[in-house]
Design an enzyme around this catalytic site. Sequence first.
Site, short mmCIF file in Angstrom:
data_model
loop_
_atom_site.label_atom_id
_atom_site.label_comp_id
_atom_site.label_asym_id
_atom_site.label_seq_id
_atom_site.Cartn_x
_atom_site.Cartn_y
_atom_site.Cartn_z
N TYR A 267 0.83 -1.20 0.00
CA TYR A 267 0.00 0.00 0.00
C TYR A 267 0.87 1.26 0.00
O TYR A 267 0.74 2.12 -0.87
CB TYR A 267 -0.92 -0.03 1.22
CG TYR A 267 -1.94 1.09 1.24
CD1 TYR A 267 -2.96 1.14 0.29
CD2 TYR A 267 -1.88 2.10 2.20
CE1 TYR A 267 -3.90 2.16 0.30
CE2 TYR A 267 -2.82 3.11 2.23
CZ TYR A 267 -3.83 3.15 1.27
OH TYR A 267 -4.76 4.16 1.29
N ASN B 157 -13.94 0.30 14.43
CA ASN B 157 -13.80 -0.72 15.47
C ASN B 157 -14.46 -0.30 16.77
O ASN B 157 -15.23 -1.06 17.36
CB ASN B 157 -12.30 -0.94 15.78
CG ASN B 157 -11.74 -2.11 15.03
OD1 ASN B 157 -12.36 -2.60 14.09
ND2 ASN B 157 -10.57 -2.55 15.43
N PHE B 158 -14.15 0.91 17.22
CA PHE B 158 -14.68 1.38 18.50
C PHE B 158 -16.21 1.48 18.45
O PHE B 158 -16.91 1.08 19.39
CB PHE B 158 -14.09 2.75 18.88
CG PHE B 158 -12.69 2.67 19.48
CD1 PHE B 158 -11.99 1.48 19.54
CD2 PHE B 158 -12.10 3.81 20.02
CE1 PHE B 158 -10.71 1.40 20.09
CE2 PHE B 158 -10.81 3.76 20.58
CZ PHE B 158 -10.12 2.55 20.61
N PRO C 52 1.23 1.10 22.08
CA PRO C 52 1.45 1.38 23.50
C PRO C 52 0.27 2.09 24.17
O PRO C 52 0.28 2.27 25.38
CB PRO C 52 2.67 2.30 23.46
CG PRO C 52 2.55 3.03 22.15
CD PRO C 52 1.90 2.06 21.20
N GLY C 53 -0.72 2.50 23.39
CA GLY C 53 -1.90 3.14 23.98
C GLY C 53 -1.76 4.65 24.08
O GLY C 53 -2.69 5.33 24.50
N THR D 27 -1.64 8.96 18.91
CA THR D 27 -2.67 9.97 18.61
C THR D 27 -2.99 9.92 17.11
O THR D 27 -2.18 9.48 16.31
CB THR D 27 -2.18 11.40 18.95
OG1 THR D 27 -1.05 11.70 18.15
CG2 THR D 27 -1.86 11.54 20.43
#
Length: 279
Positions: free
Chosen positions: A176, A221-222, A237-238, A241
């Site tokens: 891609y 997804n959310f 890692p959370g 952004t």
Amino acid sequence: MAREVAKSENHTSPKPSPSPSPLRFSKFFQSNMRILVTGGAGFIGSHLVDKLMENEKNEVIVADNYFTGSKDNLKKWIGHPRFELIRHDVTEPLLVEVDQIYHLACPASPIFYKYNPVKTIKTNVIGTLNMLGLAKRVGARILLTSTSEVYGDPLVHPQDESYWGNVNPIGVRSCYDEGKRVAETLMFDYHRQHGIEIRVARIFNTYGPRMNIDDGRVVSNFIAQAIRDEPLTVQAPGTQTRSFCYVSDMVDGLIRLMDGDHTGPINIGNPGHDAAPFQ
Ligand SMILES: O=c1ccn([C@@H]2O[C@H](COP(=O)(O)OP(=O)(O)O[C@H]3OC[C@@H](O)[C@H](O)[C@H]3O)[C@@H](O)[C@H]2O)c(=O)[nH]1
């Protein structure tokens, strides 16, 4: 249409643009602008079609192979006299008399572009070659929807258009990322060598109605997990952004780029509103 005066090495255009098709001036030519949208049955493409169809001077032709898109996204236009839908894979040549080409056809999310990586790179390279060949033959202006992924794993934040990126040429995402990079190269080579009028947009995260719910992107997804009352999955890692741009703003940006005087490449997204959806 006015063509940008070449100022830098990137934008040198030694040849004049090819003439538009004589059909454009024929007495049978009813609309002022005939526009091809490849990938027009997809998420961004179908919103682009909605906006283009609002203008009664536009006639819109969509070419899509329905790999990730759906006729359902265009159902309100099927049968409309200014609208045509063609099942077509851009890796095959296409000849239609048009004035503008918005070239969006490509699987866009990792789940789909990794499914058949060889096909993904063919779509980017051969598909873009075919659309540039069409633009050259009929004298159309062509806009490529490239991607923020051309910056790869960027070493510079935020990335402006002058940054050349940091891309792995042999990874599983390369079909891609590198595919879009070659597509951009082809756009600029056709511009320099053949005088084709080009526009290149680098698209950042976009959200809105008709997003594919199962394509693994964070917003869909959310939302899907929330609707199913499931916990939201946060990848390590959370602390990452993202900036999110609403699809109607993206479409306005694409049309303004196409109708304006600048070739790009230009980043289109939500500037300076980075969200940390994972915290
Ligand atoms: O080979 C292909 C693959 C895909 N497609 C079509 O292209 C369309 C792509 O739409 P998607 O909803 O998957 O993707 P999006 O609209 O979110 O992204 C699209 O515009 C932004 C670009 O950066 C992406 O690369 C592009 O695919 C779909 O309708 C799909 O069926 C083709 O016509 N040919």
